[in-house]
Design a protein around this motif. Sequence first.
Motif, PDB file in Angstrom:
ATOM      1  N   UNK A  20       0.841  -1.202   0.000  1.00 59.53           N
ATOM      2  CA  UNK A  20       0.000   0.000   0.000  1.00 59.53           C
ATOM      3  C   UNK A  20       0.881   1.259   0.000  1.00 59.53           C
ATOM      4  N   UNK A  21       1.981   1.217   0.730  1.00 57.58           N
ATOM      5  CA  UNK A  21       2.920   2.339   0.669  1.00 57.58           C
ATOM      6  C   UNK A  21       3.462   2.478  -0.755  1.00 57.58           C
ATOM      7  N   UNK A  22       3.759   1.340  -1.385  1.00 62.96           N
ATOM      8  CA  UNK A  22       4.304   1.358  -2.744  1.00 62.96           C
ATOM      9  C   UNK A  22       3.333   2.044  -3.705  1.00 62.96           C
ATOM     10  N   UNK A  23       2.057   1.677  -3.654  1.00 61.05           N
ATOM     11  CA  UNK A  23       1.077   2.285  -4.562  1.00 61.05           C
ATOM     12  C   UNK A  23       0.972   3.789  -4.305  1.00 61.05           C
ATOM     13  N   UNK A  24       0.933   4.148  -3.038  1.00 62.11           N
ATOM     14  CA  UNK A  24       0.764   5.556  -2.679  1.00 62.11           C
ATOM     15  C   UNK A  24       1.973   6.390  -3.131  1.00 62.11           C
ATOM     16  N   UNK A  25       3.169   5.845  -2.924  1.00 63.25           N
ATOM     17  CA  UNK A  25       4.372   6.560  -3.357  1.00 63.25           C
ATOM     18  C   UNK A  25       4.530   6.540  -4.866  1.00 63.25           C
ATOM     19  N   UNK A  26       4.159   5.422  -5.476  1.00 64.50           N
ATOM     20  CA  UNK A  26       4.319   5.284  -6.928  1.00 64.50           C
ATOM     21  C   UNK A  26       3.485   6.333  -7.654  1.00 64.50           C
ATOM     22  N   UNK A  27       2.326   6.682  -7.077  1.00 70.97           N
ATOM     23  CA  UNK A  27       1.510   7.706  -7.740  1.00 70.97           C
ATOM     24  C   UNK A  27       2.270   9.028  -7.860  1.00 70.97           C
ATOM     25  N   UNK A  28       2.981   9.379  -6.796  1.00 72.46           N
ATOM     26  CA  UNK A  28       3.740  10.644  -6.810  1.00 72.46           C
ATOM     27  C   UNK A  28       4.851  10.587  -7.863  1.00 72.46           C
ATOM     28  N   UNK A  29       5.548   9.443  -7.913  1.00 74.89           N
ATOM     29  CA  UNK A  29       6.611   9.287  -8.918  1.00 74.89           C
ATOM     30  C   UNK A  29       6.023   9.354 -10.326  1.00 74.89           C
ATOM     31  N   UNK A  30       4.892   8.705 -10.502  1.00 80.71           N
ATOM     32  CA  UNK A  30       4.222   8.696 -11.802  1.00 80.71           C
ATOM     33  C   UNK A  30       3.828  10.112 -12.224  1.00 80.71           C
ATOM     34  N   UNK A  31       3.256  10.859 -11.290  1.00 81.98           N
ATOM     35  CA  UNK A  31       2.821  12.227 -11.600  1.00 81.98           C
ATOM     36  C   UNK A  31       4.010  13.082 -12.047  1.00 81.98           C
ATOM     37  N   UNK A  32       5.146  12.903 -11.369  1.00 79.70           N
ATOM     38  CA  UNK A  32       6.322  13.697 -11.743  1.00 79.70           C
ATOM     39  C   UNK A  32       6.910  13.259 -13.086  1.00 79.70           C
ATOM     40  N   UNK A  33       6.845  11.980 -13.369  1.00 78.14           N
ATOM     41  CA  UNK A  33       7.360  11.503 -14.665  1.00 78.14           C
ATOM     42  C   UNK A  33       6.498  12.065 -15.795  1.00 78.14           C
ATOM     43  N   UNK A  34       5.200  12.137 -15.560  1.00 74.20           N
ATOM     44  CA  UNK A  34       4.308  12.694 -16.587  1.00 74.20           C
ATOM     45  C   UNK A  34       4.583  14.190 -16.758  1.00 74.20           C
ATOM     46  N   UNK A  35       4.804  14.850 -15.639  1.00 75.90           N
ATOM     47  CA  UNK A  35       5.118  16.291 -15.716  1.00 75.90           C
ATOM     48  C   UNK A  35       6.427  16.503 -16.491  1.00 75.90           C
ATOM     49  N   UNK A  36       7.407  15.654 -16.203  1.00 81.11           N
ATOM     50  CA  UNK A  36       8.706  15.717 -16.890  1.00 81.11           C
ATOM     51  C   UNK A  36       8.503  15.552 -18.401  1.00 81.11           C
ATOM     52  N   UNK A  37       7.658  14.576 -18.773  1.00 81.93           N
ATOM     53  CA  UNK A  37       7.429  14.297 -20.192  1.00 81.93           C
ATOM     54  C   UNK A  37       6.709  15.460 -20.862  1.00 81.93           C
ATOM     55  N   UNK A  38       5.853  16.129 -20.103  1.00 84.44           N
ATOM     56  CA  UNK A  38       5.152  17.286 -20.670  1.00 84.44           C
ATOM     57  C   UNK A  38       6.158  18.406 -20.955  1.00 84.44           C
ATOM     58  N   UNK A  39       7.063  18.608 -19.993  1.00 87.76           N
ATOM     59  CA  UNK A  39       8.084  19.649 -20.185  1.00 87.76           C
ATOM     60  C   UNK A  39       8.999  19.332 -21.361  1.00 87.76           C
ATOM     61  N   UNK A  40       9.299  18.027 -21.525  1.00 92.95           N
ATOM     62  CA  UNK A  40      10.162  17.618 -22.634  1.00 92.95           C
ATOM     63  C   UNK A  40       9.368  17.511 -23.936  1.00 92.95           C
ATOM     64  N   UNK A  41       8.058  17.814 -23.883  1.00 92.99           N
ATOM     65  CA  UNK A  41       7.164  17.753 -25.054  1.00 92.99           C
ATOM     66  C   UNK A  41       6.993  16.338 -25.607  1.00 92.99           C
ATOM     67  N   UNK A  42       7.218  15.335 -24.755  1.00 91.21           N
ATOM     68  CA  UNK A  42       6.932  13.970 -25.204  1.00 91.21           C
ATOM     69  C   UNK A  42       5.426  13.714 -25.155  1.00 91.21           C
ATOM     70  N   UNK A  43       4.737  14.503 -24.347  1.00 85.72           N
ATOM     71  CA  UNK A  43       3.278  14.455 -24.393  1.00 85.72           C
ATOM     72  C   UNK A  43       2.794  15.884 -24.503  1.00 85.72           C
TER      73      UNK A  43
END
Lengths: 249, 249, 249, 249, 249, 249
Positions: free
Chosen positions: C131-154
């Motif tokens: 449960x800690x893994x899922x909760x923390x993974x969401x934060x990592x996922x959100x930042x990876x998506x933000x990173x990809x937006x900045x890099x214009x991959x999405x």
Amino acid sequence: MTDIIRKDGRTPDQLRAVTIERGWSDQAEGSALISFGKTKVLCTASFTNGVPRWKSGSGKGWVTAEYAMLPRSTNDRMDRESVKGRIGGRTHEISRLIGRSLRAVVDMKALGENTIVIDCDVLQADGGTRTAAITGAYVALADAIEWAREKKFIGQRSQPLLDTVSAVSVGIIDGDPMLDLAYVEDVRAETDMNVVVTGRGLFVEVQGTAEGAPFDRSELNSLLDLALLGTTELAVLQNAVLAAGAAGE
Amino acid sequence: MTDIIRKDGRTPDQLRAVTIERGWSDQAEGSALISFGKTKVLCTASFTNGVPRWKSGSGKGWVTAEYAMLPRSTNDRMDRESVKGRIGGRTHEISRLIGRSLRAVVDMKALGENTIVIDCDVLQADGGTRTAAITGAYVALADAIEWAREKKFIGQRSQPLLDTVSAVSVGIIDGDPMLDLAYVEDVRAETDMNVVVTGRGLFVEVQGTAEGAPFDRSELNSLLDLALLGTTELAVLQNAVLAAGAAGE
Amino acid sequence: MTDIIRKDGRTPDQLRAVTIERGWSDQAEGSALISFGKTKVLCTASFTNGVPRWKSGSGKGWVTAEYAMLPRSTNDRMDRESVKGRIGGRTHEISRLIGRSLRAVVDMKALGENTIVIDCDVLQADGGTRTAAITGAYVALADAIEWAREKKFIGQRSQPLLDTVSAVSVGIIDGDPMLDLAYVEDVRAETDMNVVVTGRGLFVEVQGTAEGAPFDRSELNSLLDLALLGTTELAVLQNAVLAAGAAGE
Amino acid sequence: MTDIIRKDGRTPDQLRAVTIERGWSDQAEGSALISFGKTKVLCTASFTNGVPRWKSGSGKGWVTAEYAMLPRSTNDRMDRESVKGRIGGRTHEISRLIGRSLRAVVDMKALGENTIVIDCDVLQADGGTRTAAITGAYVALADAIEWAREKKFIGQRSQPLLDTVSAVSVGIIDGDPMLDLAYVEDVRAETDMNVVVTGRGLFVEVQGTAEGAPFDRSELNSLLDLALLGTTELAVLQNAVLAAGAAGE
Amino acid sequence: MTDIIRKDGRTPDQLRAVTIERGWSDQAEGSALISFGKTKVLCTASFTNGVPRWKSGSGKGWVTAEYAMLPRSTNDRMDRESVKGRIGGRTHEISRLIGRSLRAVVDMKALGENTIVIDCDVLQADGGTRTAAITGAYVALADAIEWAREKKFIGQRSQPLLDTVSAVSVGIIDGDPMLDLAYVEDVRAETDMNVVVTGRGLFVEVQGTAEGAPFDRSELNSLLDLALLGTTELAVLQNAVLAAGAAGE
Amino acid sequence: MTDIIRKDGRTPDQLRAVTIERGWSDQAEGSALISFGKTKVLCTASFTNGVPRWKSGSGKGWVTAEYAMLPRSTNDRMDRESVKGRIGGRTHEISRLIGRSLRAVVDMKALGENTIVIDCDVLQADGGTRTAAITGAYVALADAIEWAREKKFIGQRSQPLLDTVSAVSVGIIDGDPMLDLAYVEDVRAETDMNVVVTGRGLFVEVQGTAEGAPFDRSELNSLLDLALLGTTELAVLQNAVLAAGAAGE
């Protein structure tokens, strides 16, 4: 130091009898059956056009190596790694060492996009199998390159081989540095070192390990002196064997 | 030599910032989170009574080590070795190196028939992971031994630790010897050497590899000088950290 | 119910101290070191262009996860799955759960043909690692998506994240429902349930298991009430952490 | 809800035709070939004296299960896990679920230090293989226990079986809750739930997963209602089959 | 010889009751559940367009087979090969035998670039599993080819099947040759032979093994006589089953 | 038949040049390097006291064999089975064949509770590797038994060897039966048979396979005639080699 006589009658700075049977295999592009005393290693070099995907398009070639021991090459039979389903750490380590040692004397540009796989299979083990493997593998490699030149897979003027390379073990036993350890010596050595050296006398690998007490700088220096003595002698032998006419003739 | 300034502002003979967070784990008998710059390795020491079958009845203990990298410790994600179903050669090689390095400073008789397993897991990698692992593992090992003494698993007067041990990488970049290579330096190094040294300044392991051109004796000597400089500094830090009070306090 | 005080001083409906260290890794596109009490999980999100072959050409992305425990994250050292050469059932089960949980809040069309691999490595385990893994993974996922937006991959207007997602364990101990079980509670629980809930309070996964006696509908309902209490609190924390400024700042 | 007619003519709350061929195997101590429509699972129970080492001396027995699919049980042939050399996550997950479900209705003390291994091999798959497996495995288990009682491996008065246990899948398709999903329904379900229930109507496992949109509490409740309907019917069938005379007669 | 009556009431030259349930599977293109007495093998034939890479472009098809036993098909439960992570020698050997046997009666040109994978899974074992597998596999193969003809994956006039093929075991027990050994006979046999024969009476495979004393030429001849008797009978049955109307009708 | 001259100048009923270098290994209790033309197999026999657990207490010994090929024993380099992590079907099949063949001439009672492991490693392959392996393995086995008698591990009067055993391949090429096929012949053979025969001329194994068209009874008989011719000659050679004085002398 020269007063010491070892169990097998050698002086501390003496190699065991070294023989290289070049062109042993009818199948491989290059091959050598090398003996360091009772240690016997069959080295084959397999030449193929093309390189692994990660090198493709680089214009450069690739040389890699795999080392293995027959199950009854040793005094007690070992289980086969194929039966165990996994390769042990020691096998991996030595395979990688042989590959690195040979690549150090190959100009990958001159080799072109071709791959040479070296197989070193220990038929009988009595210490120094990795150093015998490197020394014999060089001869197999040289013949595989010569074969490729004849087949025009590499250009007539290409010189993929930059130098020869050979290897020898050295160690400290009862405080005395010794060259080319046989198995009974190896298990008693306080410090054990494998040294890979080019024909010009430059180091490719120096791997020294304190099996017992750690060693100091002067011991390290004595071992390196002894190793260079041995590799110089091995280089002479390699050149003599290769000069003796094309493999298989 | 001292005029050269590296990309990260260091002089050639300067270590990266090294920190050791002792007692990081609530579970292990000894532990340390060590950083060499951005390289971070979590080292734990697990103490158990008894020894592997092949040592049983010898009155001697056993110390072994396992090294691994988290899949995204590196710049590009690597596949997990558990998923691939096999451990790679590099992992095997480093695990064996760490184990040998620690055993060199342990008196197995004094340890008694007890086993200490060291785990070194790289959380973040930026070059020098194996040397950071050895250096941190020593701290975890020392605390596990102290823990065992308190629990009376080993005698109050037993001194299983003969000395400290630490390790550092050195290499030649553009002809200049450098201490403690970061990843960007490591990939450019012509020669790469990992040196494991005891607190008294004796060698446990010397592993030098020519990645590019082979190296000569004087280069080898410069690298050893530099390495001893680094390990001396690391030994001071290890002692300071261990003197700072029991782990977890 | 609120009169009960647990071993660690919590009330039955109280989470352990939860902390999320966002941007812990210098290497990953998104990362978080999350703690649920003594349970510590390092979550990284690795973004790459392209999708596995079976999704290629679909215009949709892919999110997958791998979970693992360090060998000494637990009280007794476990063998490494890489050493055993196979991944255990529990590891597989949790990896799949994490992947499904995150995919439930991702719009794969908006992600485009990109892949995000989540790695959740348990550095220390004291119950609730998945449960800690899922909760923390969401934060990592959100930042990876933000990173990809900045890099214009999405695309700038793409909103691949449909909602937040978090998870918590609940269980019945001596007949009393409890939130967020620590290890000592987990082993005593008659019924054990892991619940994954979106920020809007909808269920993604409900996994209830009778470890002792089977449970009835009213017990099931009490556990779900408690779980929703916990995930609501976790969602608030996730949002606060993500609002605090870009990772690494 | 009852107005809806499914592709195969069933109402939403209707099971597929369920048949249990008890005593199918001449070799196993207990066995059942169960069909849920076209889904066919061969369940065998193997009784052996003794328990795994970690239970030895506890006076308690052990029940475990393994699940697998024949390669062409499915519409497209799957590779064998034996050929791939590793068991997939889904297989592991289901094997563990079956084992837990059966253990929930076994009094391990009454079983004594004996082991029952349940094998559930899917001969043909059309959705619901894990729920059919649990339901059929119970019958095989009951017969293996009866066999052991006759052979006096367990006492005449021992009652190792505390209750019956059966399982069924439920799901939401186009917003409507449905019982016992066939494969074509399963792939379209937004939410998919497997529920394991004892003869007394208590839950052993509740595993709900949002395959599409997350689900709310009222949907969860409708699914549980439907599942209890199905498992009640299955329990009646199990009892009828077991009452029909000893296996093999 | 005909005076001898075996344990199960058969004469030495008598097959066990052989039944072939054609079209057993709803999923496979061809299938047969075959029984040789208590031995039951489920044979499926999976047809796919295309061939393995090494046959691609040859204009020829490919037929291969995999054999496996359910863990409790035997009197004592065997570990699953998927759990052990490796396929045993016996399994490999039989899979290869089945594949070769079927390929002997297939005109690969007429099959075109299509692949048929035969799976033979032993549901219950009582001797002769490999011979039952070959005999049943032929029926599954014939139906898969018929299916492909109807689907126009192979031409209307193509005749990929050159002949039928069946197999039987023979052995010498207490000096007497016997046909189609049941398990209790098989373990007592001094010589054991599996013979694969086409409908025209030609040999595809002859595999004779001295389990006890070596055998002479006249014993070999008696065994071959007996085997041909058995395979002739099996060919008649195969033809009858296939003539009875399309599978599934 | 005798008018036909083969590519290598042999008549159809002629063996290739066969040589047996007895006592090749300094390590093994028995060994032989055997050549059938260019096919070279190193056979070692490893004697150990004790038997596998399942034979323990039976008063009987055990003989088993492992066969493998060096990666470049063949014309194209093969991947190592240790690297692939699994042993192929062909390797398994041949290892089992060698083991059965040798056990057929060993009196396990007379061997006592001792184990002999035969390793047959193909150094160079040109057809007939399995038959060369069996023929050479017999010599290694005989010497290992002699060694054990000298060491008093088996009684002076015990005669564990009941007979000699050798093997040869035969095949039909362009309609003509041929003895001892070289690789280029083997790939062209319509029918291929390996025959293992004792010194007294009794069959231990007969394995005939139609690679092309199935074969009839008279072809089978011609092949057996030819095979017996070959094994008779091999038995004479084995006896001559073993009579020539103790191995190593």
